[in-house]
Scaffold this motif. Structure first.
Motif: not given
Lengths: 147, 147
Positions: B69-83, B91-92
């Motif tokens: 997957x690709x993300x256009x937002x390169x600022x540091x942030x967390x991800x939640x991946x759906x099982x 995710x904040x």
DNA sequence: GTGATTGCAAACTATTTGCAAGAGA
DNA sequence: TCTCTTGCAAATAGTTTGCAATCAC
């Protein structure tokens, strides 16, 4: 929890995965298991790794690279993925237990797991490529745990 | 850093990836881009996403064994991946900035990056499956940031 | 003009699956 | 016995690549 029957193939797959200390891909493990069980098929290795991960007997590492990797050690620990060769290395970082305890506080509701992953260079590639702690100077703490 | 030439295809790929707030796969983005540029090919989308990630213009999210997957937002942030559905959600989590600052102290030497990833259920799947904060009771802090 | 980029299609890689035969409880 | 598991091979899914035509600078 599902009870898996005890086939020869399954037993040897677990044994070998626990024995080796690296984090093999399915086909790497297939080659290793084949030395003890030459007639085993790659499909069987895939199927068992999947089942064993579902049961929590082993760990499926999906964070890294193109190929999935597996870990026979289910105790909580961190991984370092090599940017150069793609291998995955266990990593012990002093103080990380505190971070992990903090992370655990986030679990619940929609969040089921939190993981801490590192990318960089494995021991071998770091040596080959001449990667040194001074490569990102100014972060002096770094050298204290890298060897 | 490599200088990429400014083709119509490349520009629209970046624009669309920055515009949408999800984390599309190459073929999802292909479908989106095709609405503006019907003759674009999937190969071009793949090639550009790869190049743009190499240049640090976008983020490549790799989960071995499944779709990139690709993300256009390169600022540091967390991800939640759906099982359940495999989607990825930003995710904040309050307090996570402190954890990230702690993580940064480990950078240096062989370690180049540290990331914090979460697995669980996206908003939609959580609703569909009836996942509730009480599912793992006793971790009361969890409910404070999940909505 | 020249090297980078494109569309197309075929190739490739990792993983999954259907099926008949075989093993485990 | 009867279900689970296996080996095999084919299928699938996602991604990459070769090539000739086209585009950007």
């Amino acid at each position: 929890m599902i009870r898996l029957s005890n086939t020869n193939q399954r037993r040897i797959i677990i044994e070998e995965l626990r024995r080796i200390k690296c984090h093999p891909t399915a086909d790497e493990l297939y080659e290793i298991v084949r030395q003890r069980l030459p007639s085993i098929s790659l499909g069987t290795v895939y199927r068992n790794l999947e089942l064993l991960a579902d049961c929590g007997e082993i760990l499926k590492l999906e964070f890294a690279g193109r190929q999935r990797r597996f870990d026979g050690d289910i105790r909580r620990h961190c991984h370092l993925r090599c940017l150069h060769c793609g291998s995955v290395e266990d990593i012990r970082i002093p103080g990380v237990e505190l971070l992990e305890r903090e992370l655990d506080k986030f679990l619940g509701g929609r969040i089921r797991a939190a993981q801490l992953e590192f990318t960089g260079y494995c021991r071998d590639c770091a040596a080959k490529l001449g990667v040194t702690p001074s490569a990102s100077a100014g972060r002096s703490r770094a050298s204290s745990f890298m060897n």
